[in-house]
Design an enzyme around this catalytic site. Structure first.
Site, mmCIF file in Angstrom:
data_model
loop_
_atom_site.group_PDB
_atom_site.id
_atom_site.type_symbol
_atom_site.label_atom_id
_atom_site.label_comp_id
_atom_site.label_asym_id
_atom_site.label_seq_id
_atom_site.Cartn_x
_atom_site.Cartn_y
_atom_site.Cartn_z
ATOM 1 N N LYS A 179 0.861 -1.182 0.000
ATOM 2 C CA LYS A 179 0.000 0.000 0.000
ATOM 3 C C LYS A 179 0.887 1.219 0.000
ATOM 4 O O LYS A 179 1.835 1.315 0.800
ATOM 5 C CB LYS A 179 -0.873 -0.017 1.274
ATOM 6 C CG LYS A 179 -1.812 1.136 1.387
ATOM 7 C CD LYS A 179 -3.171 0.803 0.800
ATOM 8 C CE LYS A 179 -4.012 2.028 0.515
ATOM 9 N NZ LYS A 179 -3.782 2.640 -0.816
ATOM 10 N N LYS A 214 5.271 1.748 -3.188
ATOM 11 C CA LYS A 214 5.199 3.110 -3.734
ATOM 12 C C LYS A 214 5.432 3.021 -5.233
ATOM 13 O O LYS A 214 6.070 2.079 -5.707
ATOM 14 C CB LYS A 214 6.275 3.989 -3.090
ATOM 15 C CG LYS A 214 6.045 5.482 -3.250
ATOM 16 C CD LYS A 214 5.081 6.031 -2.213
ATOM 17 C CE LYS A 214 4.724 7.478 -2.488
ATOM 18 N NZ LYS A 214 3.907 8.055 -1.410
ATOM 19 N N GLY A 264 -2.896 8.168 -4.235
ATOM 20 C CA GLY A 264 -2.290 9.377 -4.798
ATOM 21 C C GLY A 264 -1.039 9.795 -4.039
ATOM 22 O O GLY A 264 -0.713 9.251 -2.991
ATOM 23 N N ASP A 265 -0.346 10.746 -4.596
ATOM 24 C CA ASP A 265 0.805 11.406 -3.947
ATOM 25 C C ASP A 265 1.011 12.693 -4.753
ATOM 26 O O ASP A 265 0.068 13.156 -5.421
ATOM 27 C CB ASP A 265 2.048 10.491 -3.956
ATOM 28 C CG ASP A 265 3.197 11.029 -3.092
ATOM 29 O OD1 ASP A 265 3.088 10.943 -1.870
ATOM 30 O OD2 ASP A 265 4.185 11.560 -3.640
ATOM 31 N N ASN A 268 -2.428 18.979 -1.559
ATOM 32 C CA ASN A 268 -3.428 18.271 -0.752
ATOM 33 C C ASN A 268 -3.102 18.301 0.738
ATOM 34 O O ASN A 268 -3.959 18.622 1.565
ATOM 35 C CB ASN A 268 -3.548 16.829 -1.265
ATOM 36 C CG ASN A 268 -4.450 15.990 -0.400
ATOM 37 O OD1 ASN A 268 -3.995 15.238 0.445
ATOM 38 N ND2 ASN A 268 -5.748 16.146 -0.581
#
Ligand code: NDP
Length: 444
Positions: A90, A126, A165-166, A240
């Site tokens: 994850k 990742k 997301g990132d 974000n």
């Protein structure tokens, strides 16, 4: 030579030219010395640290796509499936021109410990691409996302690997990638998190990293005889994490006075107008000059500089290595009480040490920004149940996760004789659970 030093040298030798990955490994290994040294032979015999520092799987792929003029472009795609000892891989996907294998490995490595700290069953991974979403049309973004997923789909799944997301990957990109996954697999499953609310997303996921950062900061101050209320807060970033950190800081009675993007920064002594910031960044996807143009009290400065503003609490929320030794000195000179990382590894090792030596409460990103992935795991739970929880339910669980993380890292630091060293506390607490699971599962 100690086993920890042997492994650090091994990592540097086996992963040349990946300085960010070396930095992330060094920080973790240094704080694990006290744990490893006590049982050095056992860990060495099992090569546990070598296994921990070597990804289970590294996927590298080509991403060809066509721009609006018909020109073909090629980007590099990455997915690092680092460690699945405690759950499916994850971790987010980052689209930014600076992305390379070393950056994705550093992020994937940190994700192992962060995910462990949430107390939820998620392993570390990742991914991303060196694609630059800036200045691209919606159609170009869609073309890229579809091409990226056309390769990635075969490596992920709701019980295998669940990206999110990132930097550069928000709701729009997740939507395009989810659509392509569903089309190829013909399966409606929770394979990505950060989805829109109409197709399996969780309420409060958008806010989770920033809100979680503030819940942890609030608990940190409270347990150290202080209070977030009334504090002046300096924030970097305008994405974000930064936006929702600013929003929650205001809700808790603090005053955030800065934000920044990759070209400049804002100082707004009356406090950041978060609705205006959302309009500029989330709706118009514009530069911060537009914020300054619309608000009399705001000053706009080119380049970097938020850490020069006097504050009680500093929250780096933009990117890695954005808070340097000089910045740490300035913050200390200005009387900062706490620094909590919203971004991943935004503070250099020298700056971290300086802050700790000067009695600044310092909580690293593995603990402080874990609310994002924690809430992603809550999204996975809702998808498995085929239910949606209310905003209040998710937010309450998020707050509990962050309060628990603070106490876990504080307890671990105390137990190993490093009271107040929350970096060591986080690394140790995150490590112990993963190491135990790895030992139980044999040599895999
Ligand atoms: P966004 O893309 O939404 O925002 C990133 C912000 O940082 C933007 O304001 C961007 O400026 C700025 N920025 C990016 N790169 C640089 C750079 N090289 N120099 C200066 N400024 C830069 O990303 P997020 O807010 O999602 O992520 C921010 C950080 O938080 C990252 O480290 C990420 O890994 C981490 N994080 C994010 C989580 C999440 O849930 N989103 C969860 C946990 C950690 P510009 O607008 O000009 O691009």
């Amino acid at each position: 030579m100690s086993y920890v030093d042997e492994v650090y040298n091994y990592v540097v030798e086996k992963n040349p030219a990946q300085p960010e990955f070396h930095q992330a490994v060094k920080e973790v290994l240094d704080s694990l010395r006290v744990v490893i040294d006590a049982n050095e032979e056992e860990y060495r015999k099992d090569a546990l640290l070598e296994r921990l520092c070597t990804p289970e799987r590294q996927i590298l792929f080509r991403v060809p796509w066509v721009d609006d003029k018909g020109q073909v472009h090629v980007n590099n795609g990455f997915r690092i499936q680092f460690n699945s000892a405690i759950g499916p891989y994850k971790g987010g996907l980052r689209f930014h021109p600076s992305v390379n294998l070393g950056i994705i490995k550093f992020l994937g490595f940190e994700q192992i410990f962060k995910n462990s700290l949430t107390g939820l069953p998620i392993g570390g991974g990742k991914g991303g691409s060196d694609f630059d979403p800036k200045g691209k049309s919606d159609r170009e973004i869609m073309a890229f996302c579809q091409s990226f997923m056309t390769e990635l789909f075969r490596h992920i799944g709701a019980d295998t690997d669940v990206p999110a997301g990132d930097i550069g990957v928000g709701g729009r990109e997740i939507g395009y990638m989810y659509g392509q996954y569903k089309r190829i697999r013909d399966t409606y499953e929770g394979v990505l998190t950060g989805k829109g609310l109409t197709y399996g997303g969780s309420l409060a996921r958008t806010q989770a990293t920033g809100y979680g950062l503030l819940y942890l900061t609030e608990e940190l101050l409270k347990c150290n005889g202080s209070d977030i209320k009334g504090k002046t807060v300096v924030v970097s970033g305008a994405g974000n994490v930064a936006i929702y950190a600013i929003e929650k800081a205001q809700q808790l009675g603090a005053k955030p006075v800065t934000c920044s993007d990759s070209t400049g920064w804002i100082y707004d002594p009356e406090g950041i107008d978060v609705e205006l910031l959302k309009e500029v960044k989330e709706v118009k996807r514009a530069r911060l000059t537009e914020y300054a143009a619309a608000r009399k009290s705001a000053e706009y400065h080119e380049g970097r500089g938020v850490w020069s503003i006097k504050c009680d609490v500093a929250l780096p929320c933009a990117t890695q290595n954005e808070l340097h030794l000089e910045d740490a000195k300035q913050l200390v000179a200005n009387g900062v009480q706490a620094v909590c990382e919203g971004a991943n590894m935004p503070t250099t090792i020298e700056a971290t040490e300086y802050l700790q030596q000067n009695n600044v409460m310092f909580v690293g990103g593995k603990a402080a920004n874990a609310g994002g992935v924690g809430t992603s795991a809550l999204e996975m739970s809702q998808n498995s149940e085929r239910l949606s929880w209310t905003f209040e339910e998710v937010d309450a669980k998020l707050k509990q996760i962050m309060v628990n993380i603070y106490h876990n890292i504080d307890d671990a630091a105390k137990k190993y004789g490093m009271e107040g060293n929350y970096v060591a506390g986080a690394n140790i607490a995150g490590f112990l659970k993963v190491a135990e699971a790895m030992k139980a599962q044999g040599i895999v």
